[in-house]
Design an enzyme around this catalytic site. Structure first.
Site, mmCIF file in Angstrom:
data_model
loop_
_atom_site.group_PDB
_atom_site.id
_atom_site.type_symbol
_atom_site.label_atom_id
_atom_site.label_comp_id
_atom_site.label_asym_id
_atom_site.label_seq_id
_atom_site.Cartn_x
_atom_site.Cartn_y
_atom_site.Cartn_z
ATOM 1 N N GLU A 135 0.848 -1.204 0.000
ATOM 2 C CA GLU A 135 0.000 0.000 0.000
ATOM 3 C C GLU A 135 0.877 1.246 0.000
ATOM 4 O O GLU A 135 1.838 1.338 0.770
ATOM 5 C CB GLU A 135 -0.893 -0.037 1.242
ATOM 6 C CG GLU A 135 -2.245 0.579 1.047
ATOM 7 C CD GLU A 135 -3.121 -0.215 0.072
ATOM 8 O OE1 GLU A 135 -3.075 0.088 -1.140
ATOM 9 O OE2 GLU A 135 -3.837 -1.109 0.520
ATOM 10 N N HIS A 136 0.513 2.188 -0.863
ATOM 11 C CA HIS A 136 1.265 3.434 -1.046
ATOM 12 C C HIS A 136 2.708 3.142 -1.475
ATOM 13 O O HIS A 136 3.640 3.815 -1.046
ATOM 14 C CB HIS A 136 1.236 4.286 0.228
ATOM 15 C CG HIS A 136 -0.099 4.959 0.431
ATOM 16 N ND1 HIS A 136 -0.450 6.131 -0.200
ATOM 17 C CD2 HIS A 136 -1.171 4.591 1.157
ATOM 18 C CE1 HIS A 136 -1.683 6.459 0.161
ATOM 19 N NE2 HIS A 136 -2.151 5.548 0.970
ATOM 20 N N THR A 137 2.871 2.133 -2.295
ATOM 21 C CA THR A 137 4.194 1.825 -2.844
ATOM 22 C C THR A 137 4.225 2.066 -4.351
ATOM 23 O O THR A 137 5.305 2.183 -4.931
ATOM 24 C CB THR A 137 4.553 0.343 -2.605
ATOM 25 O OG1 THR A 137 3.446 -0.446 -3.046
ATOM 26 C CG2 THR A 137 4.832 0.050 -1.154
ATOM 27 N N ASP A 138 3.040 2.127 -4.986
ATOM 28 C CA ASP A 138 3.050 2.141 -6.465
ATOM 29 C C ASP A 138 3.638 3.419 -7.042
ATOM 30 O O ASP A 138 4.298 3.390 -8.072
ATOM 31 C CB ASP A 138 1.662 1.816 -7.059
ATOM 32 C CG ASP A 138 0.549 2.748 -6.661
ATOM 33 O OD1 ASP A 138 0.749 3.602 -5.760
ATOM 34 O OD2 ASP A 138 -0.540 2.649 -7.266
ATOM 35 N N GLY B 228 -12.380 3.145 -1.211
ATOM 36 C CA GLY B 228 -11.039 2.582 -1.336
ATOM 37 C C GLY B 228 -11.027 1.284 -2.132
ATOM 38 O O GLY B 228 -10.078 0.517 -2.057
ATOM 39 N N LEU B 229 -12.091 1.031 -2.901
ATOM 40 C CA LEU B 229 -12.127 -0.185 -3.727
ATOM 41 C C LEU B 229 -11.971 0.161 -5.204
ATOM 42 O O LEU B 229 -12.307 -0.620 -6.082
ATOM 43 C CB LEU B 229 -13.438 -0.950 -3.494
ATOM 44 C CG LEU B 229 -13.687 -1.421 -2.065
ATOM 45 C CD1 LEU B 229 -15.026 -2.139 -1.954
ATOM 46 C CD2 LEU B 229 -12.575 -2.352 -1.595
ATOM 47 N N SER B 230 -11.517 1.384 -5.468
ATOM 48 C CA SER B 230 -11.194 1.811 -6.837
ATOM 49 C C SER B 230 -12.391 2.003 -7.746
ATOM 50 O O SER B 230 -12.369 1.600 -8.916
ATOM 51 C CB SER B 230 -10.267 0.809 -7.511
ATOM 52 O OG SER B 230 -9.006 0.991 -7.069
ATOM 53 N N GLU C 25 -6.289 10.419 -14.658
ATOM 54 C CA GLU C 25 -6.476 10.798 -13.257
ATOM 55 C C GLU C 25 -5.399 11.789 -12.790
ATOM 56 O O GLU C 25 -5.678 12.727 -12.046
ATOM 57 C CB GLU C 25 -6.477 9.546 -12.380
ATOM 58 C CG GLU C 25 -7.002 9.854 -10.993
ATOM 59 C CD GLU C 25 -7.728 8.696 -10.336
ATOM 60 O OE1 GLU C 25 -8.178 7.770 -11.043
ATOM 61 O OE2 GLU C 25 -7.851 8.739 -9.111
ATOM 62 N N ASP D 16 -4.417 0.760 -9.465
ATOM 63 C CA ASP D 16 -5.866 0.553 -9.564
ATOM 64 C C ASP D 16 -6.301 0.330 -11.005
ATOM 65 O O ASP D 16 -7.113 -0.551 -11.306
ATOM 66 C CB ASP D 16 -6.617 1.770 -9.002
ATOM 67 C CG ASP D 16 -6.269 2.024 -7.555
ATOM 68 O OD1 ASP D 16 -5.612 1.157 -6.947
ATOM 69 O OD2 ASP D 16 -6.642 3.088 -7.036
HETATM 70 C C1 GLA Z 1 -5.074 4.810 -4.360
HETATM 71 C C2 GLA Z 1 -4.280 5.066 -5.633
HETATM 72 C C3 GLA Z 1 -3.303 3.920 -5.919
HETATM 73 C C4 GLA Z 1 -2.461 3.577 -4.695
HETATM 74 C C5 GLA Z 1 -3.341 3.418 -3.463
HETATM 75 C C6 GLA Z 1 -2.535 3.240 -2.205
HETATM 76 O O1 GLA Z 1 -5.940 3.743 -4.527
HETATM 77 O O2 GLA Z 1 -5.138 5.226 -6.728
HETATM 78 O O3 GLA Z 1 -2.493 4.254 -7.019
HETATM 79 O O4 GLA Z 1 -1.469 4.535 -4.499
HETATM 80 O O5 GLA Z 1 -4.197 4.542 -3.273
HETATM 81 O O6 GLA Z 1 -1.802 2.060 -2.260
#
Ligand code: GLA
Length: 382
Positions: free
Chosen positions: A36-39, A125-127, A161, A173
């Site tokens: 999480e928060h690595t991309d 948070g499910l995109s 985005e 995502d």
């Molecule tokens: C959101 C962003 C992703 C990712 C997550 C955290 O969903 O769209 O790119 O950074 O937060 O992992």
């Protein structure tokens, strides 16, 4: 694609446009197992596409006009594809962003008439935004007779985005919504876009714990994190934190403001956890997987500071239940959902108990449900 959604968009399409839609396209949401928060540091993530998402019923019009009715907002969005101007920061911004980003790839975009609806909780948070971008992009490519590969489609949506909506998201995502595979999580290298499909072990289920809280300022807080990790990479003199190790970080500790040090420690250790989690999955080591989820939560809570009171409460409640291997906040954070990994024999009891206890502690009704894996975006004739 869920029958209820298909029927819903089909019916509305016939009401509005007086004929059956020619195509249906489904794009899934996702849960991220770990990473999480690595991309946006070129790191590693391990999401899977879920059986909830967005369906768009559409018929190409062969002209410059796009009309999309969103059932969930009861709104019609109409626009000439050749003209694109900023509008409200709502669902239409994602469509406009996709049009803008696609224009750089397709000389002559051709439009469609469509109806869209989803069954993903919005902003949880499910995109849901990535799924909306991906359905819109897939439909626009189809109506413009353009075949674009799924990873490329994901990159176009990410550009939408970042460049149009203004959130500096990573690729996770959009990529998983475009490239997911049923039964598998995808270990994604966010620098090279190399993917490895990893089988999800039997006997467990993944439960979404929606705290039913949303944070208004999450976009600006997200962008701030992206600046902080860039700063950390500059201090370490690496291209991105993906290129750093914990020992490098510890060695350079004196050069860091303490907040930036903790941000970097989260990202670097989280990348390590992705590799460890994948190994544990391959070895069917469920305890280890659960343990890594718990560690990820602590790191997101204390070092990256993207959790919230409600997320911490629901994670603590989940971890305390029989049959729960581990849990963590999931997605961008600042509210929204957590994810728990649970022995499937304990599923019903787990849901019931977490629901009850969270309501008791917060006075908020949570939304708790299990998710299954799904394929990435696909288009079918209706
Ligand atoms: C959101 C962003 C992703 C990712 C997550 C955290 O969903 O769209 O790119 O950074 O937060 O992992």
């Amino acid at each position: 694609m869920e029958d209820i959604l298909k029927e819903k968009v089909g019916k509305k399409f016939r009401n509005l446009f007086g004929a059956d839609p020619e195509f249906l396209v489904f794009a899934p949401g996702r849960v991220n197992l770990i990473g999480e928060h690595t991309d946006y540091s070129d790191g590693f993530v391990l999401p899977f596409a879920i059986n909830l998402g967005i369906v768009l019923a559409f018929s190409p019009t062969n002209n410059d006009q796009i009309d999309i009715h969103a059932i969930d907002f009861d709104q019609l969005f109409s626009q000439k594809l050749s003209k694109n101007s900023k509008g409200p920061a709502d669902w239409t911004a994602y469509i406009k962003g996709v049009i803008w980003a696609l224009k750089s790839q397709i000389v002559q975009l051709k439009g469609f008439q469509g109806v869209v609806a989803g069954n993903l909780p919005i902003g949880a948070g499910l995109s849901s935004s990535a799924a909306l971008e991906v359905v819109a992009a897939k439909a626009l490519c189809a109506s413009s007779d353009m075949d674009i590969s799924s990873p490329k489609l994901a990159q176009i949506c990410q550009r939408a985005e970042r460049g149009w909506v203004g959130v500096n998201v990573g690729i996770m995502d959009q990529l998983i919504s475009a490239c997911g595979k049923r039964g598998h999580a995808v270990k994604l290298d966010c620098r090279t876009l190399d993917t490895e499909y990893v089988l999800i072990p039997d006997g467990i289920c993944f439960i979404v714990l929606d705290t039913n809280t949303r944070r208004e300022l999450s976009h600006s807080a997200y962008n701030k994190r992206s600046e902080e990790v860039e700063w950390a990479a500059q201090i370490l003199k690496v291209r991105a934190l993906r290129d750093a190790s914990l020992s490098m970080l510890i060695k350079e500790k004196d050069k860091f403001p303490s907040t930036i040090y903790r941000r970097a420690r989260h990202v670097i250790s989280e990348n390590d956890r992705v590799h460890a989690f994948v190994n544990a999955m391959k070895n069917h080591d469920l305890q280890k997987m659960g343990h890594l989820l718990n560690e990820s939560h602590i790191s997101l809570r204390d070092d990256f500071e993207v959790s919230s009171e409600e997320l911490n409460i629901i994670v603590d409640i989940a971890i305390a239940q029989p049959g729960c291997y581990g849990a963590r906040m999931a997605g961008a954070g600042f509210g929204g959902c957590a994810l728990a990994m649970v022995n499937e024999r304990f599923l019903d009891d787990f849901i019931h108990k977490v629901q009850h206890e969270y309501k008791k502690q917060t006075n908020i009704e949570p939304h708790i449900f299990s998710v299954k894996s799904s394929d990435g975006v696909y288009l079918v004739g209706s």
